[in-house]
Design an enzyme around this catalytic site. Structure first.
Site, short mmCIF file in Angstrom:
data_model
loop_
_atom_site.label_atom_id
_atom_site.label_comp_id
_atom_site.label_asym_id
_atom_site.label_seq_id
_atom_site.Cartn_x
_atom_site.Cartn_y
_atom_site.Cartn_z
N SER A 106 60.21 20.29 -12.60
CA SER A 106 61.25 19.76 -13.47
C SER A 106 62.66 20.10 -13.05
CB SER A 106 61.05 20.27 -14.89
OG SER A 106 60.60 19.26 -15.69
N ASP A 151 59.49 17.64 -20.55
CA ASP A 151 60.26 18.52 -19.66
C ASP A 151 61.51 19.03 -20.36
OD1 ASP A 151 58.31 17.61 -18.02
OD2 ASP A 151 59.59 16.31 -16.81
#
Ligand code: GLA
Length: 368
Positions: A106, A151
């Protein structure tokens, strides 16, 4: 200073965009941004790495730069802040990171989130987690990806020592303390998952196939499906009325939704064997039903289990990138050494600082 961690997803893959709960945690590797407000609306971003410096003037309806240019993250952040809260001041920002890029950790959402928080602070805007969650996943679309909200939730709201149960529509998060003695390794398959081009098309294909399956079965949403029908009934209905490419995604999504809740329960009970078994089953489902694995990831997961892991599975979007490896803390150094020997010693380009990371459950940007 703004500091945003990376994240690793423990379980719940490719289901956030269907509004089903997922179970990630933030890690200690972070993006750090030193930020100074400007009097004008110029946005200047410098990077300590190889990415170079960029600048642009904020105007409404910004045009994206060429695909893959990192300035698009700053543009996405500026667009999000400008549209929702108004942007009066630009920033001088310096970005430094020890979070590997394009590894399924991420880094892109962390960068977008960090630049958004930097612009908000420079403009004196105070926001809530819920408001940020309304704009960030949407802003990511400016960069060309079409993920869910997992995320952003993980990098904002995770608490140290905990995994984060993330629910959608309505958005809510819940900390689940990771039992003492449980630990995680993040191991890279050394095949890269760039979320652009072909991989992006593959990712979006899974999403639309899953949605088409719902329509064929006359179901309103996955949430309604899993809340109103027993799992066995859904699977039987699907096997009777669906074919691939819709059948596999439907079976994966509904099965994974059940596994997330079981995994949360296993963590709460301190049942490491069960938690590991669920990670393994999740990998098999991602591999055989959703088909988002690749030979290198399958080999890595196998090597991790042979090295003594209690469970291992691909993590993130798939098609390359990382596996998350679950083990006892006391076993982690030995598992790391065995993986170096059995998996990495036969491959080129391995850098232990980037490709084999001890993952420590860490604070999100809003908690720190
Ligand atoms: C990417 C997306 C997430 C999620 C995962 C798969 O990381 O950004 O929203 O869909 O893939 O679980």
């Amino acid at each position: 200073m703004v500091s945003v961690p990376g994240r690793v997803n423990l379980i719940g893959e490719h289901i956030d965009y269907h509004n089903l709960p997922v179970f990630p945690m933030a890690i200690q590797r972070r993006i750090r941004i030193a930020v100074h407000p400007r009097a004008d609306r110029l946005i200047r971003v410098t990077s300590s790495g190889e990415y170079g410096d960029r600048e642009f003037e904020w105007t409404p309806r910004l045009e994206p730069a060429a695909a893959g240019d990192w300035i698009n993250y700053a543009k996405a952040a500026a667009q999000a802040v400008g549209d929702r809260w108004g942007l009066r001041k630009g920033i001088d920002a310096a970005v430094a990171s020890d979070l590997p890029a394009a590894a399924g950790l991420s880094s892109s959402s962390a960068l977008l989130t960090g630049l958004t928080l930097a612009l908000l602070r420079a403009n004196g805007v105070v926001t809530t987690f819920a408001q940020l969650m309304e704009v960030l996943p949407e802003a990511e679309h400016f960069v060309g990806t079409r993920g869910g909200g997992m995320d952003h939730a993980a990098v904002l709201a995770s608490a140290p020592g905990c995994a984060l149960l993330v629910r959608f529509a309505p958005m809510s998060v819940e900390d689940v303390r990771i039992p003492a003695g449980w630990s995680f390794l993040i191991a890279h398959s050394l095949t890269t998952a760039e979320k652009s081009g072909e991989i992006r098309a593959e990712y979006n294909f899974r999403r639309t196939a899953g949605t088409r399956a719902l329509a064929t079965l006359g179901l309103a949403s996955y949430r309604a499906a899993v809340e109103q029908h027993p799992f066995q009934e859904l699977q039987a209905m699907a096997r009777k009325r669906l074919q691939d490419p819709e059948l596999g995604p439907f079976l994966h999504v509904t099965g994974e939704a059940a596994r997330v809740l079981e995994a949360v329960q296993a963590m709460r009970n301190g049942d490491a064997e069960e938690f590991g078994r669920l990670l393994n089953t999740s990998h098999e489902s991602a591999r055989d039903l959703l088909r988002i694995s690749c030979p290198a990831l399958d080999e890595l997961v196998e090597a991790a289990r042979n090295a003594g892991a209690l469970g291992a599975r691909l993590t993130g979007a798939g098609f390359g990138g990382c596996a998350v490896v679950f083990c006892r803390e006391t076993e982690r150094p030995a598992i790391r050494a065995r993986l170096m020997d059995s998996f990495y010693s036969r491959r080129n380009g391995f850098d232990p600082d980037i490709h084999l990371i001890d993952a420590e459950p860490s604070a999100g940007a809003l908690i720190e």
